[in-house]
Design an enzyme around this catalytic site. Structure first.
Site, PDB file in Angstrom:
ATOM      1  N   SER A  15       0.833  -1.198   0.000  1.00 33.21           N
ATOM      2  CA  SER A  15       0.000   0.000   0.000  1.00 33.21           C
ATOM      3  C   SER A  15       0.866   1.245   0.000  1.00 33.21           C
ATOM      4  CB  SER A  15      -0.911  -0.017   1.223  1.00 33.21           C
ATOM      5  OG  SER A  15      -0.166  -0.308   2.387  1.00 33.21           O
ATOM      6  N   GLU A  17       1.016   5.475   0.776  1.00 31.90           N
ATOM      7  CA  GLU A  17       0.407   6.598   1.492  1.00 31.90           C
ATOM      8  C   GLU A  17       0.776   7.927   0.822  1.00 31.90           C
ATOM      9  OE1 GLU A  17       0.552   6.495   5.828  1.00 31.90           O
ATOM     10  OE2 GLU A  17       1.228   8.575   5.804  1.00 31.90           O
ATOM     11  N   ALA A  51      -2.512  18.044  10.194  1.00 30.33           N
ATOM     12  CA  ALA A  51      -2.572  18.495  11.576  1.00 30.33           C
ATOM     13  C   ALA A  51      -3.661  19.559  11.704  1.00 30.33           C
ATOM     14  CB  ALA A  51      -1.231  19.071  11.975  1.00 30.33           C
ATOM     15  N   ASP A 109      -0.995  14.641  16.087  1.00 27.09           N
ATOM     16  CA  ASP A 109       0.224  15.069  16.777  1.00 27.09           C
ATOM     17  C   ASP A 109       0.005  16.366  17.533  1.00 27.09           C
ATOM     18  OD1 ASP A 109       2.269  13.191  16.452  1.00 27.09           O
ATOM     19  OD2 ASP A 109       2.410  13.698  14.318  1.00 27.09           O
ATOM     20  N   PHE A 218      12.320  13.979   9.950  1.00 26.61           N
ATOM     21  CA  PHE A 218      11.200  13.067  10.258  1.00 26.61           C
ATOM     22  C   PHE A 218      11.507  12.197  11.468  1.00 26.61           C
ATOM     23  CE2 PHE A 218       9.862  13.134   5.619  1.00 26.61           C
ATOM     24  CZ  PHE A 218       8.765  13.921   5.882  1.00 26.61           C
ATOM     25  N   HIS A 268       3.619  -1.094   3.931  1.00 27.58           N
ATOM     26  CA  HIS A 268       2.920   0.181   3.705  1.00 27.58           C
ATOM     27  C   HIS A 268       3.992   1.240   3.463  1.00 27.58           C
ATOM     28  CE1 HIS A 268      -0.294   3.141   4.048  1.00 27.58           C
ATOM     29  NE2 HIS A 268       0.470   3.847   4.851  1.00 27.58           N
TER      30      HIS A 268
END
Ligand code: FAD
Length: 286
Positions: A15, A17, A51, A109, A218, A268
């Site tokens: 998959s 994203e 966010a 977050d 990240f 993923h």
């Protein structure tokens, strides 16, 4: 189609994203990259939810487009931020109307620069609260986030697993993990989850490194560690884009092969709206 049915069939899922693009050039770039990735016949596509719900409108249009115009299986990300019960019910109506059957339900977050989560006046404090509410509203396939290196706010690994178990009991069908680079964290996490009685599929999240500066940012945010040897290699070539790309993709190929060989139910990919690295990794592992 529900992703849990694909996972139940024991077919390995692949998959991708994406996040909602912010301007015209990134819309164009995304279109090209989704086009490339479609050729790999992904099991499903997921679209993040920004966010503060800031990208909600674009997230929802993208998921609708991919599900209903392109015809791929999709999974919508959805968070507790600003999520009052009334809003969630309205959004559930949208998902039903658009035949979106798969949701990954998250807390969200803390706001940028802050360490404490703020639900923006919503009715849910933890992903488990949102999952509990949504699971009672319809026949969705629900995923939740898992953290092989523990969630950054967690007191201990054990506590994190305890909360994961609680979250799963509220109606989760499968878990997608935070990105990680050292597979031993994933295998230990799966073992701890199984020992705690969590028996649903746990799909590893993969982020191919193509830009060292970006990945350092990240990993600082999400707490994932980059193995020392890999850091040394990347640092030695930090100003060489091609070399960084080759190192990152070679590493991801080995990482994905080991995960699949040792029983991961799928992969993923956090694509960052790019396709080249994922396409190259696929060519090697398929
Ligand atoms: P929770 O499960 O609520 O956990 C958060 C923290 O609280 C953890 O430390 C946990 O141990 C603890 N905890 C859990 N339940 C309880 C409880 N009942 N009492 C006390 N403590 C508890 N963010 C976005 O904004 N948009 C996205 O689209 C998005 N997609 C993501 C996709 C994946 C696969 C992953 C791994 C993360 C994603 N995130 C996204 C980031 C996510 O919102 C953050 O990681 C967030 O900090 C935690 O979300 P959660 O759903 O795991 O929260």
């Amino acid at each position: 189609m529900k992703i849990k049915d694909i996972l139940d069939s024991r077919e390995k899922t692949f998959s991708f994203e994406f996040f909602p693009p912010k301007n015209y050039s990134s819309i164009l770039e995304l279109g090209i990259n989704i086009g490339q990735l479609m050729k790999l016949s992904p099991s499903y596509i997921s679209v993040t939810y920004g966010a503060g719900g800031s990208t909600q409108e674009t997230s929802f249009s993208m998921i609708d487009y991919i599900n209903n115009k392109i015809g791929l299986v999709t999974m919508a990300h959805y968070t507790c931020v600003n999520a009052t019960k009334e809003k969630v019910l309205r959004d559930i109506d949208f998902f039903h109307e658009k035949n979106i059957e798969n949701l990954i339900l998250l807390r969200g977050d803390p706001p940028k620069g802050e360490t404490k989560f703020n639900n923006g006046g919503g009715d849910f404090q933890h992903a488990s609260d949102l999952i509990d509410f949504v699971a009672k509203q319809g026949d969705f396939c629900i995923a939740a986030a898992g953290y092989p290196e523990a969630h950054p706010e967690s007191e201990t690994f054990d506590k994190d697993i305890e909360y994961l178990k609680y979250k799963v009991a509220k109606g989760v069908d499968f878990v997608v993990t935070q990105l990680f680079f050292d597979n031993s964290y994933y295998f230990d996490f799966v073992e701890r989850a199984r020992n705690a009685g969590i028996n649903i599929p746990i799909v590893p999240g993969i982020m191919p490194i193509t830009n060292f500066k970006q990945i350092k940012k990240f990993t600082q945010m999400c707490g994932a560690k980059i193995p020392d040897l890999l850091v040394q290699k990347l640092e030695a070539h930090h100003d060489d884009f091609k070399k960084t790309y080759d190192i990152g993709v070679d590493f991801a190929i080995d990482q994905c092969r080991e995960l699949l060989d040792k029983g991961a139910p799928g992969l993923h990919f956090y694509t960052l709206n790019k396709s080249r690295a994922t396409v190259d990794i696929f060519a090697s592992i398929k």
